[in-house]
Scaffold this motif. Structure first.
Motif, PDB file in Angstrom:
ATOM      1  N   TYR A   1      18.609  31.679  28.475  1.00 50.53           N
ATOM      2  CA  TYR A   1      17.543  30.947  27.797  1.00 50.53           C
ATOM      3  C   TYR A   1      16.284  31.811  27.687  1.00 50.53           C
ATOM      4  O   TYR A   1      15.671  31.900  26.627  1.00 50.53           O
ATOM      5  CB  TYR A   1      17.241  29.644  28.537  1.00 50.53           C
ATOM      6  CG  TYR A   1      16.107  28.875  27.918  1.00 50.53           C
ATOM      7  CD1 TYR A   1      16.302  28.130  26.754  1.00 50.53           C
ATOM      8  CD2 TYR A   1      14.842  28.902  28.477  1.00 50.53           C
ATOM      9  CE1 TYR A   1      15.256  27.430  26.169  1.00 50.53           C
ATOM     10  CE2 TYR A   1      13.792  28.197  27.894  1.00 50.53           C
ATOM     11  CZ  TYR A   1      14.011  27.477  26.750  1.00 50.53           C
ATOM     12  OH  TYR A   1      12.972  26.794  26.168  1.00 50.53           O
ATOM     13  N   ASN A   2      15.906  32.440  28.777  1.00 49.75           N
ATOM     14  CA  ASN A   2      14.682  33.230  28.786  1.00 49.75           C
ATOM     15  C   ASN A   2      14.818  34.537  28.014  1.00 49.75           C
ATOM     16  O   ASN A   2      13.825  35.063  27.513  1.00 49.75           O
ATOM     17  CB  ASN A   2      14.225  33.505  30.219  1.00 49.75           C
ATOM     18  CG  ASN A   2      13.625  32.275  30.845  1.00 49.75           C
ATOM     19  OD1 ASN A   2      12.864  31.546  30.219  1.00 49.75           O
ATOM     20  ND2 ASN A   2      13.980  32.013  32.084  1.00 49.75           N
TER      21      ASN A   2
ATOM     22  N   ARG B   1       9.736  38.104  33.163  1.00 48.11           N
ATOM     23  CA  ARG B   1       9.584  36.924  32.307  1.00 48.11           C
ATOM     24  C   ARG B   1      10.114  35.662  32.967  1.00 48.11           C
ATOM     25  O   ARG B   1       9.729  34.563  32.588  1.00 48.11           O
ATOM     26  CB  ARG B   1      10.379  37.102  31.008  1.00 48.11           C
ATOM     27  CG  ARG B   1       9.894  38.181  30.125  1.00 48.11           C
ATOM     28  CD  ARG B   1      10.977  38.514  29.137  1.00 48.11           C
ATOM     29  NE  ARG B   1      10.569  38.180  27.799  1.00 48.11           N
ATOM     30  CZ  ARG B   1      11.393  37.909  26.822  1.00 48.11           C
ATOM     31  NH1 ARG B   1      12.678  37.899  27.024  1.00 48.11           N
ATOM     32  NH2 ARG B   1      10.951  37.641  25.633  1.00 48.11           N
ATOM     33  N   GLY B   2      11.042  35.814  33.888  1.00 50.35           N
ATOM     34  CA  GLY B   2      11.717  34.642  34.439  1.00 50.35           C
ATOM     35  C   GLY B   2      11.409  34.410  35.894  1.00 50.35           C
ATOM     36  O   GLY B   2      10.426  34.893  36.438  1.00 50.35           O
TER      37      GLY B   2
ATOM     38  N   ARG C   1      22.126  29.501  25.003  1.00 51.68           N
ATOM     39  CA  ARG C   1      20.671  29.352  24.937  1.00 51.68           C
ATOM     40  C   ARG C   1      20.308  28.098  24.144  1.00 51.68           C
ATOM     41  O   ARG C   1      19.429  27.339  24.534  1.00 51.68           O
ATOM     42  CB  ARG C   1      20.027  30.572  24.301  1.00 51.68           C
ATOM     43  CG  ARG C   1      18.509  30.459  24.245  1.00 51.68           C
ATOM     44  CD  ARG C   1      17.876  31.591  23.471  1.00 51.68           C
ATOM     45  NE  ARG C   1      16.448  31.556  23.616  1.00 51.68           N
ATOM     46  CZ  ARG C   1      15.639  30.784  22.886  1.00 51.68           C
ATOM     47  NH1 ARG C   1      16.136  29.969  21.987  1.00 51.68           N
ATOM     48  NH2 ARG C   1      14.338  30.818  23.074  1.00 51.68           N
TER      49      ARG C   1
END
Length: 175
Positions: free
Chosen positions: A68-69, A83-84, A128
């Motif tokens: 997803y990220n 980012r995650g 995603r």
């Protein structure tokens, strides 16, 4: 001549009221840390439940969140970690698994052969999209219930970004 005040006594009530306010803020901050941790675990449980409902037992919730990220981007593993919400070693392990399962494509960077760039395959994009639909469904339910209105979620997000920036500065200060 006045005798000096003992060191353990405060000369006015103002510092005590500041201490009380600081204590209340500290308590609220500590509670928010606990809430963040619990919400993260609950989010992973929600993803797990959704994947079980869809009979998708091949991915862990953390792997689904990595997909997803990652989104539409092509990034290095280090960028993905920043980012995650993943520990460094977990990202490497999970990326290897995701590559082996066909959800992520990876290639060595031409400029630095030690660096690996990753992006979603069509299968990864489908996962995603599943997670995104789950989150949209939740957002719609929360909006209908009014939960996102008081305080407005954009204010909550602004406060969270400020805390994130403070933490980042603390980490940079250490190194």
């Amino acid at each position: 001549m006045l005798a000096p005040a003992p060191r353990d006594q405060r000369p006015t009530a103002e510092p005590q009221s500041l201490d009380v306010a600081l204590s209340e803020l500290t308590d609220a901050y500590l509670e928010s840390l606990q809430l963040l941790e619990r919400m993260h675990r609950l989010m992973l449980d929600l993803v797990k439940d959704e994947f079980e409902r869809l009979h998708r037992g091949d991915l862990t919730p953390v792997q689904a969140m990595i997909l997803y990220n990652l989104g539409e981007a092509e990034v290095s593993a280090g960028e993905l970690r920043s980012r995650g919400m993943y520990q460094g070693s977990n990202v490497s392990y999970n990326l290897k698994k995701l590559v082996a399962m066909g959800y992520v494509h990876h290639e060595r960077c031409d400029m630095d052969r030690r660096s690996v760039r990753v992006r979603l395959t069509a299968e990864g994009q489908a996962v995603r999209d599943m997670v995104r639909r789950l989150f949209i469904r939740h957002a719609e339910g929360l909006a209908m219930s009014g939960v996102l209105e008081d305080p407005p979620l954009d204010s909550v997000n602004l406060q969270s970004r400020r805390i994130e920036r403070f933490w980042s500065e603390q980490i940079r200060y250490i190194y």
